[in-house]
Design a protein around this motif. Structure first.
Motif, PDB file in Angstrom:
ATOM      1  N   HIS A 121      77.381  22.263  -3.081  1.00 28.63           N
ATOM      2  CA  HIS A 121      77.649  23.824  -3.336  1.00 28.63           C
ATOM      3  C   HIS A 121      78.832  24.319  -2.351  1.00 28.63           C
ATOM      4  CE1 HIS A 121      77.054  28.075  -3.959  1.00 28.63           C
ATOM      5  NE2 HIS A 121      76.231  27.724  -5.132  1.00 28.63           N
ATOM      6  N   HIS A 168      80.558  22.241 -16.142  1.00 30.35           N
ATOM      7  CA  HIS A 168      79.285  22.289 -15.361  1.00 30.35           C
ATOM      8  C   HIS A 168      79.570  22.578 -13.894  1.00 30.35           C
ATOM      9  CE1 HIS A 168      75.013  22.138 -14.883  1.00 30.35           C
ATOM     10  NE2 HIS A 168      75.141  21.344 -13.881  1.00 30.35           N
ATOM     11  N   THR A 189      78.262  26.051 -11.868  1.00 34.11           N
ATOM     12  CA  THR A 189      77.285  26.024 -10.570  1.00 34.11           C
ATOM     13  C   THR A 189      77.882  25.956  -9.328  1.00 34.11           C
ATOM     14  OG1 THR A 189      77.397  23.449 -10.798  1.00 34.11           O
ATOM     15  CG2 THR A 189      75.655  24.508 -12.032  1.00 34.11           C
ATOM     16  N   THR A 203      80.053  24.077  -7.842  1.00 33.09           N
ATOM     17  CA  THR A 203      80.141  22.890  -7.083  1.00 33.09           C
ATOM     18  C   THR A 203      81.399  22.663  -6.401  1.00 33.09           C
ATOM     19  OG1 THR A 203      78.650  21.761  -8.619  1.00 33.09           O
ATOM     20  CG2 THR A 203      80.013  20.507  -7.381  1.00 33.09           C
ATOM     21  N   SER A 248      78.247  25.351 -18.680  1.00 34.99           N
ATOM     22  CA  SER A 248      77.122  24.658 -18.106  1.00 34.99           C
ATOM     23  C   SER A 248      76.240  23.827 -19.005  1.00 34.99           C
ATOM     24  CB  SER A 248      76.039  25.821 -17.388  1.00 34.99           C
ATOM     25  OG  SER A 248      75.012  25.052 -16.982  1.00 34.99           O
TER      26      SER A 248
END
Ligand SMILES: C[S@@+](CC[C@H](N)C(=O)[O-])C[C@H]1O[C@@H](n2cnc3c(N)ncnc32)[C@H](O)[C@@H]1O
Length: 241
Positions: free
Chosen positions: A103, A140, A144, A146, A193
């Motif tokens: 993250h 995705h 999120t 990332t 996502s």
């Protein structure tokens, strides 16, 4: 993720996979056992720990914490930043961390794994599962938040650099690598996502393939996968002479 956690095929398969990989290496689980699900969110991948013993759930997100403790009596929620793990040394029999080191909030994953090692009891386990395939970036990852995907070598290195003995390192969801590569090209520049889509996994097909892959992983470690997993054990200090 809260809504998808129970029913999405990936979460169901991942809970089973993690239990298969971790449980045989745990000592006796009883009322003195304490686990940590770090960055555990709503418990979608770690709730099997909370269903077997008291499990501290560290996360920054109050909605996720509330959902997890509402669903699983074994969880004890701690709203915290895992960049500053707030627990005492040698507190936990096992620490699980699934898709949190990747993250954007976590600029130094190694420092966090070092902290996991610090709070693990001697003989205890640290299990990391992160997005694999450094080039498999897709929509995705944007949704999120990332910041990075990991190679298996990086996962091994984080475990060893933290002073842990490597128990196991394997890729997982290897069969998703080709579709993820295609989706990365198709979705270029878009943030879409995977969580809300295809919950049934092509009406159970992906769950069945994941089950077949688990049978393989039971015997051999896979060199790659859309996820990468590394498990380490904290050494028990020998007698000093
Ligand atoms: C992709 S979700 C995964 C949640 C859970 N581990 C799972 O597998 O379902 C990532 C979680 O890590 C949490 N997280 C990431 N960085 C964090 C940090 N520095 N401190 C606390 N929580 C963090 C997020 O709030 C989120 O709940």
């Amino acid at each position: 993720m809260v809504a998808a956690g129970e029913r999405h095929w990936w979460y169901q398969s991942t809970r089973t996979l993690l239990e298969m990989l971790i449980a045989p290496h745990l000592g006796r689980v009883d009322e003195s056992t304490l686990f940590l699900d770090a960055g555990g969110g709503s418990g979608a991948t770690g709730s099997w720990l909370a269903d077997s013993a008291l499990t501290v759930l560290d996360d920054f997100e109050p909605v996720a914490l509330k959902a997890a403790i509402g669903e699983h009596a074994g969880y004890r929620a701690v709203r915290t930043d895992i960049n500053r793990v707030p627990h005492r040394a040698e507190s936990f029999d096992a620490v699980l961390c699934v898709t949190a080191l990747c993250h954007r909030m976590n600029p130094n994953p190694q420092a966090i794994v070092d902290e996991f090692a610090r709070v693990t009891k001697p003989g205890g386990l640290v299990c990391l599962m992160e997005p694999g395939g450094k080039r498999l970036w897709r929509g995705h990852d944007e949704v999120t938040h990332t910041a990075r995907r990991f190679s298996l070598a990086e996962m091994r290195s984080m475990i060893r650099t933290a002073g842990l003995e490597l128990v196991r390192a394997t890729g997982a969801y290897s069969f998703l690598v080709p579709p993820a590569a295609v989706m990365g090209l198709v979705e270029r520049g878009r943030d879409k996502s995977d969580v809300g889509r295809n919950e049934t996994g092509l009406h159970g097909v992906l769950g069945q393939v994941a089950r077949a892959e688990r049978a393989l992983i039971r015997k051999v470690s896979l060199p790659f996968g859309l996820s990468v997993i590394a498990i380490g054990r904290k050494p028990i200090a020998g007698p000093t002479s």
